[in-house]
Design a protein around this motif. Structure first.
Motif, PDB file in Angstrom:
ATOM      1  N   THR A   1      33.477 -25.531  -5.706  1.00  0.00           N
ATOM      2  CA  THR A   1      34.595 -24.742  -6.205  1.00  0.00           C
ATOM      3  C   THR A   1      35.597 -25.607  -6.965  1.00  0.00           C
ATOM      4  O   THR A   1      36.458 -26.242  -6.364  1.00  0.00           O
ATOM      5  CB  THR A   1      35.303 -24.009  -5.050  1.00  0.00           C
ATOM      6  OG1 THR A   1      35.636 -24.953  -4.018  1.00  0.00           O
ATOM      7  CG2 THR A   1      34.419 -22.945  -4.460  1.00  0.00           C
ATOM      8  N   PRO A   2      35.505 -25.648  -8.300  1.00  0.00           N
ATOM      9  CA  PRO A   2      36.555 -26.294  -9.078  1.00  0.00           C
ATOM     10  C   PRO A   2      37.895 -25.614  -8.814  1.00  0.00           C
ATOM     11  O   PRO A   2      37.982 -24.380  -8.791  1.00  0.00           O
ATOM     12  CB  PRO A   2      36.083 -26.084 -10.523  1.00  0.00           C
ATOM     13  CG  PRO A   2      34.600 -25.924 -10.425  1.00  0.00           C
ATOM     14  CD  PRO A   2      34.392 -25.173  -9.139  1.00  0.00           C
ATOM     15  N   GLU A   3      38.924 -26.432  -8.603  1.00  0.00           N
ATOM     16  CA  GLU A   3      40.240 -25.893  -8.266  1.00  0.00           C
ATOM     17  C   GLU A   3      41.087 -25.720  -9.524  1.00  0.00           C
ATOM     18  O   GLU A   3      41.133 -26.582 -10.383  1.00  0.00           O
ATOM     19  CB  GLU A   3      40.947 -26.823  -7.283  1.00  0.00           C
ATOM     20  CG  GLU A   3      40.248 -26.980  -5.939  1.00  0.00           C
ATOM     21  CD  GLU A   3      40.273 -25.708  -5.101  1.00  0.00           C
ATOM     22  OE1 GLU A   3      41.059 -24.787  -5.423  1.00  0.00           O
ATOM     23  OE2 GLU A   3      39.501 -25.641  -4.117  1.00  0.00           O
ATOM     24  N   ARG A   4      41.781 -24.601  -9.589  1.00  0.00           N
ATOM     25  CA  ARG A   4      42.610 -24.293 -10.748  1.00  0.00           C
ATOM     26  C   ARG A   4      44.031 -24.839 -10.628  1.00  0.00           C
ATOM     27  O   ARG A   4      44.660 -25.219 -11.619  1.00  0.00           O
ATOM     28  CB  ARG A   4      42.684 -22.775 -10.949  1.00  0.00           C
ATOM     29  CG  ARG A   4      43.242 -22.345 -12.298  1.00  0.00           C
ATOM     30  CD  ARG A   4      43.612 -20.869 -12.297  1.00  0.00           C
ATOM     31  NE  ARG A   4      42.496 -20.008 -11.966  1.00  0.00           N
ATOM     32  CZ  ARG A   4      41.671 -19.472 -12.860  1.00  0.00           C
ATOM     33  NH1 ARG A   4      41.826 -19.744 -14.141  1.00  0.00           N
ATOM     34  NH2 ARG A   4      40.691 -18.672 -12.479  1.00  0.00           N
ATOM     35  N   VAL A   5      44.569 -24.907  -9.391  1.00  0.00           N
ATOM     36  CA  VAL A   5      45.993 -25.198  -9.233  1.00  0.00           C
ATOM     37  C   VAL A   5      46.254 -25.981  -7.956  1.00  0.00           C
ATOM     38  O   VAL A   5      45.562 -25.814  -6.949  1.00  0.00           O
ATOM     39  CB  VAL A   5      46.817 -23.883  -9.239  1.00  0.00           C
ATOM     40  CG1 VAL A   5      46.418 -22.980  -8.085  1.00  0.00           C
ATOM     41  CG2 VAL A   5      48.305 -24.156  -9.250  1.00  0.00           C
ATOM     42  N   ALA A   6      47.251 -26.861  -7.999  1.00  0.00           N
ATOM     43  CA  ALA A   6      47.716 -27.607  -6.818  1.00  0.00           C
ATOM     44  C   ALA A   6      49.181 -27.266  -6.590  1.00  0.00           C
ATOM     45  O   ALA A   6      49.946 -27.099  -7.542  1.00  0.00           O
ATOM     46  CB  ALA A   6      47.561 -29.108  -7.043  1.00  0.00           C
ATOM     47  N   ILE A   7      49.590 -27.174  -5.324  1.00  0.00           N
ATOM     48  CA  ILE A   7      50.966 -26.792  -5.005  1.00  0.00           C
ATOM     49  C   ILE A   7      51.732 -27.955  -4.382  1.00  0.00           C
ATOM     50  O   ILE A   7      51.148 -28.845  -3.759  1.00  0.00           O
ATOM     51  CB  ILE A   7      51.011 -25.565  -4.072  1.00  0.00           C
ATOM     52  CG1 ILE A   7      50.285 -25.837  -2.744  1.00  0.00           C
ATOM     53  CG2 ILE A   7      50.408 -24.349  -4.776  1.00  0.00           C
ATOM     54  CD1 ILE A   7      50.427 -24.702  -1.728  1.00  0.00           C
ATOM     55  N   ASN A   8      53.033 -27.912  -4.541  1.00  0.00           N
ATOM     56  CA  ASN A   8      53.928 -28.984  -4.082  1.00  0.00           C
ATOM     57  C   ASN A   8      54.260 -28.787  -2.611  1.00  0.00           C
ATOM     58  O   ASN A   8      55.413 -28.524  -2.241  1.00  0.00           O
ATOM     59  CB  ASN A   8      55.202 -28.959  -4.939  1.00  0.00           C
ATOM     60  CG  ASN A   8      56.075 -30.183  -4.742  1.00  0.00           C
ATOM     61  OD1 ASN A   8      55.717 -31.118  -4.030  1.00  0.00           O
ATOM     62  ND2 ASN A   8      57.241 -30.183  -5.378  1.00  0.00           N
ATOM     63  N   PHE A   9      53.238 -28.935  -1.772  1.00  0.00           N
ATOM     64  CA  PHE A   9      53.410 -28.553  -0.368  1.00  0.00           C
ATOM     65  C   PHE A   9      52.359 -29.223   0.506  1.00  0.00           C
ATOM     66  O   PHE A   9      51.168 -29.134   0.223  1.00  0.00           O
ATOM     67  CB  PHE A   9      53.288 -27.026  -0.260  1.00  0.00           C
ATOM     68  CG  PHE A   9      53.672 -26.448   1.076  1.00  0.00           C
ATOM     69  CD1 PHE A   9      54.992 -26.419   1.485  1.00  0.00           C
ATOM     70  CD2 PHE A   9      52.706 -25.899   1.908  1.00  0.00           C
ATOM     71  CE1 PHE A   9      55.352 -25.853   2.705  1.00  0.00           C
ATOM     72  CE2 PHE A   9      53.051 -25.340   3.120  1.00  0.00           C
ATOM     73  CZ  PHE A   9      54.375 -25.311   3.524  1.00  0.00           C
ATOM     74  N   ASP A  10      52.806 -29.922   1.540  1.00  0.00           N
ATOM     75  CA  ASP A  10      51.931 -30.506   2.555  1.00  0.00           C
ATOM     76  C   ASP A  10      52.150 -29.792   3.875  1.00  0.00           C
ATOM     77  O   ASP A  10      53.291 -29.667   4.345  1.00  0.00           O
ATOM     78  CB  ASP A  10      52.247 -31.992   2.764  1.00  0.00           C
ATOM     79  CG  ASP A  10      51.729 -32.887   1.656  1.00  0.00           C
ATOM     80  OD1 ASP A  10      50.834 -32.448   0.910  1.00  0.00           O
ATOM     81  OD2 ASP A  10      52.218 -34.029   1.549  1.00  0.00           O
TER      82      ASP A  10
END
Length: 215
Positions: free
Chosen positions: A76-85
């Motif tokens: 699954t290629p990822e489209r988006v990363a979020i600023n959250f851990d």
């Protein structure tokens, strides 16, 4: 062209991680692109330090991070990363963030520069299941995808980067009934196809096809 491909080391209760096992066995050259392979630790922040140094050392045109997504049945290629851990489990250094912002001066989210739909189509044409994902989670996989995008935003504007999640290996699901898996050979075949698509679409927009998912 140089493509830096990274894979995480084992984490949690698993003694193997398909990400680094697949990365290590990739060809050294794919569609005339030099493939630089780097193992990164499943440790918040530390993984970004390793990738940052590799970018400085090797000066790649692309960065493709690979990580394990136990429970998924496809690449699954990822489209988006979020600023959250938000760690479901501790990382390999014993750190478990709770509702943490990765960078206060970073965007809430960054989209990949990679042609994820072309990559997905290439993986499927290679005979491996694949779909575009719009959630990289909140563990170290999302963390490194976001961190590299932050580096692009702040330091390496000409770099392009993205992430692919891959399923468990067969020997990881022996005690996980009804859990999907893929062979290492299929992982390598699928990642290779994705990299070929990256090279083929260099300087071009992604293909215009339906490529979302229902989850």
């Amino acid at each position: 062209m140089k493509i830096l491909v990274t894979g995480f080391d084992p984490f949690g209760t698993d003694k193997i991680n398909p990400a680094i096992e697949a990365v290590k066995k990739l060809p050294d050259t794919i569609s005339s692109a030099e493939i630089i392979k780097v193992e990164i630790p499943t440790i918040f922040n530390k993984c970004a330090e390793v990738v940052h140094q590799a970018i400085i050392d090797y000066k790649p045109d692309y960065v493709l991070d690979i990580g394990q997504a136990g429970g998924r049945s496809a690449l699954t290629p990822e489209r988006v990363a979020i600023n959250f851990d938000d760690g479901r489990i501790k990382d390999n250094a014993g750190y478990q963030p709770l509702n943490q912002t990765i960078h206060a001066d970073g965007q809430n989210a960054y989209f990949t520069q990679l042609p994820v739909k072309a990559m997905t189509q290439a993986i499927i044409e290679a005979g491996i299941p694949s779909y575009v994902s719009t959630t990289a989670g909140t563990y170290v996989c999302n963390h490194i995808m976001y961190q590299v995008q932050y580096m692009i935003d702040k330091e390496f504007p000409d770099l392009k980067a993205g992430f692919i999640h891959i399923p468990f290996l067969p020997n990881q699901v022996l005690k996980r009934p009804n859990t999907p898996c893929l062979s290492l050979a299929d992982d390598i075949k699928g990642i290779t196809a994705a990299i070929k698509a990256i090279v083929e679409r260099d300087g071009k927009n992604d293909i215009e096809v339906i490529g979302g998912s229902l989850s």
